[in-house]
Design an enzyme around this catalytic site. Structure first.
Site, mmCIF file in Angstrom:
data_model
loop_
_atom_site.group_PDB
_atom_site.id
_atom_site.type_symbol
_atom_site.label_atom_id
_atom_site.label_comp_id
_atom_site.label_asym_id
_atom_site.label_seq_id
_atom_site.Cartn_x
_atom_site.Cartn_y
_atom_site.Cartn_z
ATOM 1 N N GLU A 1 31.495 61.318 -34.055
ATOM 2 C CA GLU A 1 31.878 62.210 -35.636
ATOM 3 C C GLU A 1 31.409 63.520 -35.190
ATOM 4 O O GLU A 1 31.106 64.252 -33.761
ATOM 5 C CB GLU A 1 30.182 62.169 -35.973
ATOM 6 C CG GLU A 1 29.579 60.835 -36.583
ATOM 7 C CD GLU A 1 28.398 61.216 -36.795
ATOM 8 O OE1 GLU A 1 28.348 60.389 -37.926
ATOM 9 O OE2 GLU A 1 28.040 62.109 -36.922
ATOM 10 N N CYS A 2 31.964 64.619 -34.940
ATOM 11 C CA CYS A 2 32.981 65.972 -34.645
ATOM 12 C C CYS A 2 32.984 65.772 -33.569
ATOM 13 O O CYS A 2 33.734 65.585 -33.205
ATOM 14 C CB CYS A 2 31.523 66.634 -35.300
ATOM 15 S SG CYS A 2 31.621 67.995 -35.777
#
Length: 436
Positions: free
Chosen positions: A327-328
């Site tokens: 994520e990210c």
């Protein structure tokens, strides 16, 4: 029965977090059990809340979560004496289009729970106008009740007197006024506050804030303004599916942005979480059946991540047979390369072709609704996932097959689709919940 309050403000940067932490610690010092929550998508404040109260804090979000999920999360405050929900941005600030149970505004949570709002107002550069702002916020939405205000960064006794008189004339209670006091300011970073675990002196900082607040705020009056509250039993919990039975979770200063409610929901569903530290050159546990890399600040540690051969080779070996999701910041580390703010290019894991750069900063911020075009750990193709994106990296290349069709809160399709290749998947948004 607990006493419930919402701490909010007309805007960001006014002092909500400092007041929340100080109130929580001051009441805890009096022997009260205090439970905190954070309204909106924030990874950092809940850790500060936990440091102040000794109890885990979680996020509640009206755009991404339904009322059942919010009731389930807030129910953890049932055994507390005081429950504080810290808002985000200004009291009524949310997105233009309604989500699951609201727009993401703090006011949604205040109205949903029936808790009155304590406003933090910074009257710097104004006097009587502060009363107009408070009265306007009080009257803007009938279902939201204003308990009173705490003035922050008051310039002088004369300044305080002018503001207090004006607030009294419009019938708004003033619980206290704080003179400027730089010693209790919390450090900032480009994504907000520095994380609680990065501050060795966080306990002393919160204690000082609590002492300062106790000197200048009527703690008894604030407590008496709270709503008596007992939670209604939630028939269902969170709509969160764990990505696997045994989850290797990257967890250190570079990989710390994961919502606490997600980890709790995974554990509640029977999953086991096995943390490892990429910064310590650790590989994911070989007995895990999935690896999850949360966001964080990999750009601040890019050289170290690139040099940690055991981590990178172990991650690549893991991905040969089992799913890996980022994520990210975790997504960036799964990519081919990350260029830091100084323009230095660092080789990453290479499981995806993504290349990102912080040398060309551009803010990406907002809620995201993604419809998966292919499976990712814990979710099948076609699932609708709600999350939030906040970073300053620029996409240099995103060559792999898109993972999802991603919309912002207005329904506009965005370019940050996420990627998939083999067993590796990644998204720029942080998952909050799946649509039921």
């Amino acid at each position: 029965m607990a006493a419930g309050l919402v701490i909010s403000a007309p805007a960001s940067g006014v002092g909500k977090t400092t007041l929340t932490l100080a109130l929580a610690r001051a009441w805890r010092n009096r022997g009260l059990n205090v439970q905190c929550f954070k309204s909106g998508p924030d990874y950092i404040d809940p850790a500060f809340h936990a440091a102040a109260t000794g109890r885990p804090s979680v996020n509640v979000d009206s755009w991404a979560m339904d009322r059942v999920s919010i009731a389930h999360l807030v129910g953890r405050g049932a055994d507390a004496d005081v429950v504080l929900a810290e808002g985000s941005m200004g009291l009524f600030d949310g997105v233009a289009a309604r989500g699951v149970s609201g727009t993401g505004a703090t006011a949604d949570i205040a109205e949903m729970l029936g808790w009155p709002v304590v406003l933090v107002i910074d009257p710097s550069g104004q006097a009587q106008t502060a009363a107009a702002i408070a009265a306007g916020l009080r009257d803007y939405r009938p279902g939201v009740r204003l308990a009173g205000v705490v003035l922050n960064r008051v310039a002088s006794p004369r300044h305080e007197d002018l503001v207090r008189r004006a607030l009294n004339e419009v019938g708004v209670a003033v619980f206290g006024a704080l003179p400027r006091h730089a010693e209790i300011s919390l450090p900032k970073r480009h994504l907000g506050l520095v994380q609680a675990e990065e501050q060795a002196e966080i306990g002393k900082l919160i204690d000082e804030a609590a002492r300062f607040i106790a000197e200048h705020v009527d703690l008894d009056a604030v407590l008496q303004s709270a709503a008596k509250w007992s939670p209604h039993p939630a028939t269902n919990g969170l709509n969160v599916t764990p990505p696997g039975q045994r989850i290797a979770l990257a967890r250190d200063a570079a990989f710390s942005f994961v919502y606490p409610h997600m980890l709790e929901a995974w554990r509640a569903a029977g999953a086991e979480i096995v943390p490892f530290s990429p910064l310590a050159d650790e590989a994911p546990d070989a007995s895990a059946n999935v690896c999850w890399l949360p966001g964080g600040y990999p750009e601040l540690h890019a050289g170290r991540i690139a040099a940690n051969a055991r981590f990178r080779s172990g991650l690549r070996g893991f991905a040969e047979t089992r799913p890996v999701h980022g994520e990210c910041g975790g997504y960036m580390v799964l990519g081919a390369a990350l260029t830091d703010a100084d323009g230095v290019r660092h080789e990453m894991a290479g499981l995806l072709g993504l290349e990102t750069s912080f040398a060309r900063r551009r803010m990406h911020l907002g809620y995201r609704l993604a419809e998966l075009a292919a499976p990712m750990p814990g979710h099948e193709a076609g699932a609708r996932l709600r999350g939030h994106e906040f970073h300053y990296s620029t996409i240099v290349a995103q060559p792999d097959t898109p993972l999802a069709v991603v919309h912002d809160a207005t329904g506009t399709v965005i370019a940050e689709t996420g990627s998939r290749r083999g067993h590796a998947t990644g998204t720029f948004f942080h998952l909050i919940a799946e649509d039921r």
